[in-house]
Design an enzyme around this catalytic site. Structure first.
Site, short mmCIF file in Angstrom:
data_model
loop_
_atom_site.label_atom_id
_atom_site.label_comp_id
_atom_site.label_asym_id
_atom_site.label_seq_id
_atom_site.Cartn_x
_atom_site.Cartn_y
_atom_site.Cartn_z
N HIS A 195 1.27 75.76 62.72
CA HIS A 195 0.19 76.10 61.78
C HIS A 195 -0.57 74.89 61.31
O HIS A 195 -1.77 74.98 61.05
CB HIS A 195 0.73 76.95 60.64
CG HIS A 195 0.88 78.35 61.10
ND1 HIS A 195 1.98 78.77 61.79
CD2 HIS A 195 0.02 79.37 61.06
CE1 HIS A 195 1.80 80.02 62.15
NE2 HIS A 195 0.61 80.41 61.72
N GLU A 440 2.75 90.41 69.74
CA GLU A 440 3.30 89.04 69.78
C GLU A 440 4.70 89.04 70.38
O GLU A 440 5.24 87.99 70.69
CB GLU A 440 3.39 88.49 68.35
CG GLU A 440 2.06 88.47 67.64
CD GLU A 440 2.19 87.96 66.22
OE1 GLU A 440 1.86 86.79 65.99
OE2 GLU A 440 2.61 88.74 65.34
N ASP A 464 2.50 83.43 69.57
CA ASP A 464 3.88 83.92 69.54
C ASP A 464 4.26 84.62 70.84
O ASP A 464 5.40 84.50 71.30
CB ASP A 464 4.08 84.85 68.34
CG ASP A 464 4.35 84.06 67.08
OD1 ASP A 464 5.16 83.12 67.13
OD2 ASP A 464 3.74 84.36 66.04
N CYS A 511 -6.41 87.16 69.34
CA CYS A 511 -6.68 86.23 68.23
C CYS A 511 -5.81 84.98 68.30
O CYS A 511 -5.91 84.11 67.45
CB CYS A 511 -6.49 86.93 66.89
SG CYS A 511 -4.81 87.49 66.62
#
Ligand code: PEP
Ligand code: MG
Length: 581
Positions: A195, A440, A464, A511
């Site tokens: 992140h 994911e 993921d 995304c």
């Protein structure tokens, strides 16, 4: 002589500046014996150091610009709270009295004890707490060694123009450094889909991760160039190298300027396929960047950033304010709000508090929707806030880490409960809301045809999905070389999901970071992707790649690509797809 270090690209771009070594835990502390009659004076010195550290943190907090998200201020609040904890005050004082040692050493002894305990627990959340302990202890030690408030990090402009080197950085620390004018980031650990790396890209902060030995080669005030395109750091560059990079920076800037002309152009392939191009955001203020590039909407709003670095979760009103500000700023364009996705690397004190379980594989544990269905109080508050914001515009609700249909049903029931409670309270809210799932987990990808009828849309979270399909921890730079979006297994899953969505008549978006990498745009168009959600600063590049391609040209090549794993045939296809092998 210039020296070159190689790392992993996390955010493109070029940065030049003097180095600031931010890793306070590297501080050299030695043991000094204190005479018995001076022991109490040393305890007083310890408390003075704690107080100096507190004043520094208060000063940092006050200098945070008012437009910074509440998360950052609360990250500092967490450190301020730790300074009041007996573990960092009373216990080191006891150590001074028992061992007759100096305050810095007592803090080191206590820090080592705490770190050992955290490391033995092997838990993502507690690992982050360990880093916090190291940061806070180092801050007190610095204050003691500098005998005052000489905190270089505290000054508003002190870091402006610097490149920062750290062992690792949390997303909150990164936002803070960005506000302080830092121009580049180097970390020893971390992967390019962490992140922090995603945030560095959205902040356009050239960054490299995984430079394991960087602390051995770099020191404060070294002149460095961070080349986020090639993944190298150049130490002490000579005049010719500086000239070269100066030119490169100007070229990159000119290139960006040219791309801005695409802002108001429609997103459509040369053979007439209209494509939806949405943006990913982490914080409400990111809508400024979304508007700058004129995205068609927000395809992923990572709400967990609102919950991080704070002791209690945001209440309903605070959440309504955050979500509503995004919905209103988008002025009728769709906003896809992802429900809380914490756990694993995204530790969050406000949600899990001290109730962490000891788990060996946090990425496979109680995270995202699993955690929300356990903490239904927190989840219902978020659902109520989303439904209230949805009264103001077009909002879709997206659920992360879905792996069973039962989870979808449970979420729907809780959304209905939230709706009924809002009705009873007489609060304005949307009567219904499209509910979609992030794909994911390979299980839902493989069975997408069975899941699709229960959902209003799907969104492929490649970060993921790749991690779970290829069994690679996305944070671990040691196995990063295996992280391959072009692995046939990954591409076949993407194909399966797209086909399932088409058969069920529901939209499928992507995304994950793969959507924002223009090297893959041709391939993804060829596989049938018609909805992309990408970081705002990648949006115009992706728009250009879409507008320059014909779907009919690439469809057959993309399909052929699903059937090759290696060798000359693959190289030929990569070439035809415009992907650098
Ligand atoms: C993903 O996994 O691709 C994704 C978009 O979610 P995150 O990166 O926030 O885990
Ligand atoms: Mg994800």
């Amino acid at each position: 002589m210039s020296v070159l270090l190689r790392g992993i690209c996390a955010a493109k771009g070029v940065a030049m500046g003097r180095l600031y070594v931010a890793d306070r835990s590297q501080l050299e502390v030695t043991e000094r014996l204190v005479a018995p009659h001076q022991v109490e004076a040393e305890v007083v010195r310890l408390f003075a150091g704690v107080e100096a550290a507190r004043r520094q943190l208060q000063a940092v907090k006050q200098r945070i610009p008012t437009d910074t998200s509440a998360d950052i201020a609360s990250f500092i609040d967490t450190h301020l709270l730790m300074l009041q904890d007996s573990a960092l005050t009373t216990v080191p004082a006891q150590i001074i009295r028992e061992r007759g040692c100096n305050a810095e050493w007592a803090l080191k002894v206590q820090r080592d004890d705490l770190v050992r305990v955290f490391e033995a627990m092997d838990d993502g959340y507690l690992r982050t707490r360990k880093d916090d302990v190291e940061h806070v202890v180092a801050r007190i030690q610095h204050a003691l060694l500098e005998e005052g408030d000489g905190d270089r990090m505290a000054g508003e402009d002190a870091l402006a123009g610097h490149v920062v080197l750290a062992r690792d950085l949390s997303p909150a620390e990164l936002v803070l450094l960005n506000h302080q004018g830092v121009v580049g980031i180097i970390t020893e650990f971390g992967g390019p889909t962490s992140h922090s790396a995603i945030l560095a890209r959205s902040l356009r902060l050239p960054s490299l991760v995984g430079l394991h030995q960087a602390h051995a080669y770099l020191k404060d005030d070294d002149t460095v160039i961070v080349d986020g395109r090639e993944g190298v750091v150049i130490i002490a560059p000579d005049a010719r190298t500086i000239d070269y990079y100066q030119g490169l920076k100007e070229n990159i800037y000119a290139h960006h300027k040219r791309r801005e002309r695409l802002r108001d152009k429609p997103v459509v392939t040369r053979d007439g396929h209209a494509i939806r191009l949405h943006a990913n955001i982490e914080l409400p203020e990111d809508v400024v960047a979304v508007r700058q590039v004129n995205a068609a909407g927000v395809g992923l709003y990572r709400t967990e950033f609102l919950f991080m670095n704070r002791v209690t979760p945001p209440d309903e009103e605070e959440q309504v304010e955050a979500y509503a500000s995004v919905v209103l700023a988008l002025d009728g364009a769709p906003v896809t709000i992802r429900t809380l996705d914490v756990g694993a690397d995204k530790s969050c004190d406000s949600v899990r508090g001290g109730r962490e379980s000891v788990c060996i594989n946090p990425a496979l544990g109680l995270r995202a929707v699993r955690l929300c269905l356990r903490e239904t109080g927190i989840f219902l508050t978020q659902l109520r806030a989303i439904l209230r914001a949805a009264a103001l515009g077009e909002v879709r609700l997206m659920v992360p880490m879905v792996s069973t249909v039962a989870e979808v049903h449970q979420v729907r029931q809780l959304v209905e409960m939230a709706r009924q409670s809002l009705q009873q309270d007489g609060l304005e809210h949307a009567a219904g809301i499209p509910i979609g799932a992030m794909v994911e987990v390979p299980a839902i990808a493989l069975a997408a045809d069975l899941f699709a009828p229960h959902l209003d849309f799907l969104s492929i979270g490649t970060n993921d999905l790749i991690q779970y399909t290829l069994a690679i921890d996305r944070l671990d730079d040691e196995v990063n070389y295996l992280y391959d979006p072009l692995h046939p297994a990954v591409l076949r899953l993407i194909d399966t999901i797209l086909q399932a969505g088409a058969a069920a008549g529901i939209p499928v978006s992507m995304c994950g970071e793969m959507a924002g990498n223009s090297s893959y745009t041709r391939l993804l168009l060829g596989l049938g992707l018609r909805e992309f959600s990408v970081p705002p600063n990648a949006l115009l590049e992706i728009k250009q790649a879409i507008n320059e391609n014909d779907v009919q040209d690439v469809a057959a090549i993309a399909r052929e690509f699903l059937g090759v794993v290696d060798g000359e045939a693959r190289r030929r296809l990569l070439d035809r797809l415009g992907i650098d092998p």
